[in-house]
Design a protein around this motif. Sequence first.
Motif, short mmCIF file in Angstrom:
data_model
loop_
_atom_site.label_atom_id
_atom_site.label_comp_id
_atom_site.label_asym_id
_atom_site.label_seq_id
_atom_site.Cartn_x
_atom_site.Cartn_y
_atom_site.Cartn_z
N THR A 1 29.40 44.96 44.83
CA THR A 1 30.27 45.90 45.54
C THR A 1 29.76 47.32 45.36
O THR A 1 29.73 48.12 46.30
CB THR A 1 31.71 45.80 45.01
OG1 THR A 1 32.18 44.47 45.17
CG2 THR A 1 32.63 46.75 45.77
N ASP B 1 38.11 43.07 52.58
CA ASP B 1 38.04 43.39 51.15
C ASP B 1 37.37 44.74 50.92
O ASP B 1 37.78 45.52 50.05
CB ASP B 1 37.28 42.30 50.39
CG ASP B 1 38.09 41.02 50.26
OD1 ASP B 1 39.33 41.09 50.38
OD2 ASP B 1 37.49 39.95 50.04
N ALA C 1 39.12 47.98 49.12
CA ALA C 1 38.53 48.63 47.95
C ALA C 1 38.29 50.11 48.19
O ALA C 1 38.53 50.95 47.31
CB ALA C 1 37.23 47.93 47.57
N ALA D 1 39.88 49.85 43.92
CA ALA D 1 39.53 48.51 43.44
C ALA D 1 40.69 47.86 42.69
O ALA D 1 40.76 46.63 42.59
CB ALA D 1 38.30 48.59 42.53
#
Length: 226
Positions: free
Chosen positions: A36, A175, A179, A184
Motif C-alpha cells: 500500500t 480500498d 485508505a 488506514a
Amino acid sequence: MSRILIIEDDRAIALGLRLNLRRDGHEVRIAQDGETGLRMALEPDVDLIVLDVMLPGRNGYELLKEVRKQGSTASVLMLTAKGMESDKILGLKLGADDYLSKPFGLGELLARVEALLRRRPAAPEKSTVIRFGPVEVDLDRQIVTRDGSTVDVSPQEFRVLRLFLTSNGRALSRDDILARCWGAEYEGTPRTVDNFVRSLRVKLELNAEEPGHFLTVRGHGYRFER
C-alpha cells in the motif's frame, strides 16, 4: 501546505506522527504495509515520505529502491530500530535523504521533517483550478461550482473529489479510496465509497444514472475521466 506520507506498521506511532504533523499545517496520509505504501508513494503530489524499514509485505529498503526507480523526487526520512552504521549507509545509498533511529524524540523528527522540506526546490506555479463539463473545482480554495453556481459539498466529499481529480485517470480500488480519504485506521466498508461516489454523481454529473466522469471499473472500483 506540504503533503506527507507516513509508511509505518506501528499504528500508535503512525497516528501520533500524523497528529503532530497536521498541527504543523501539513496534509498527512498513512500506509501500514509495504505494498500500500508503494502505491501511495508514487502519487505525484507527495512531498515527503516518513518510511519505516521493517514493514509487512515489502520492507522499506525494497520500497525505497522502487520509488526512486520510478522517478519519485519526494524527500525520504527513514525510521528504523536498527542502529548499525551499515543499515544507515544502505538507506542513504538507495536514495534516502535522512535517517532516524528508534526510539526517537518527537521534536527531533519534526525538526528533520521541516529541514527536508526547506531543502526541496520551489514547485513551479500551476493552476489549482480543474474544469470538466460545466464544473469548476478550485483545489486550493476548496470551492466547487457548476454553471457558475456554487455546489455544496462536504469536506469528506471534497477529499474524495480531490483524489479523483489528481489520479490522472488511474483506476482506484474502493480500498485505496478508503485508505487515502478516510485513513488506514478507518473501519468502514466499500459501501461507504459507493455512497460518496453516488453523491458526487448526483451533484456534478449531467446525468447521475449515465455518468460521464465518475466511471465504474467493474470488479475494482472507480476512475475519473474528464
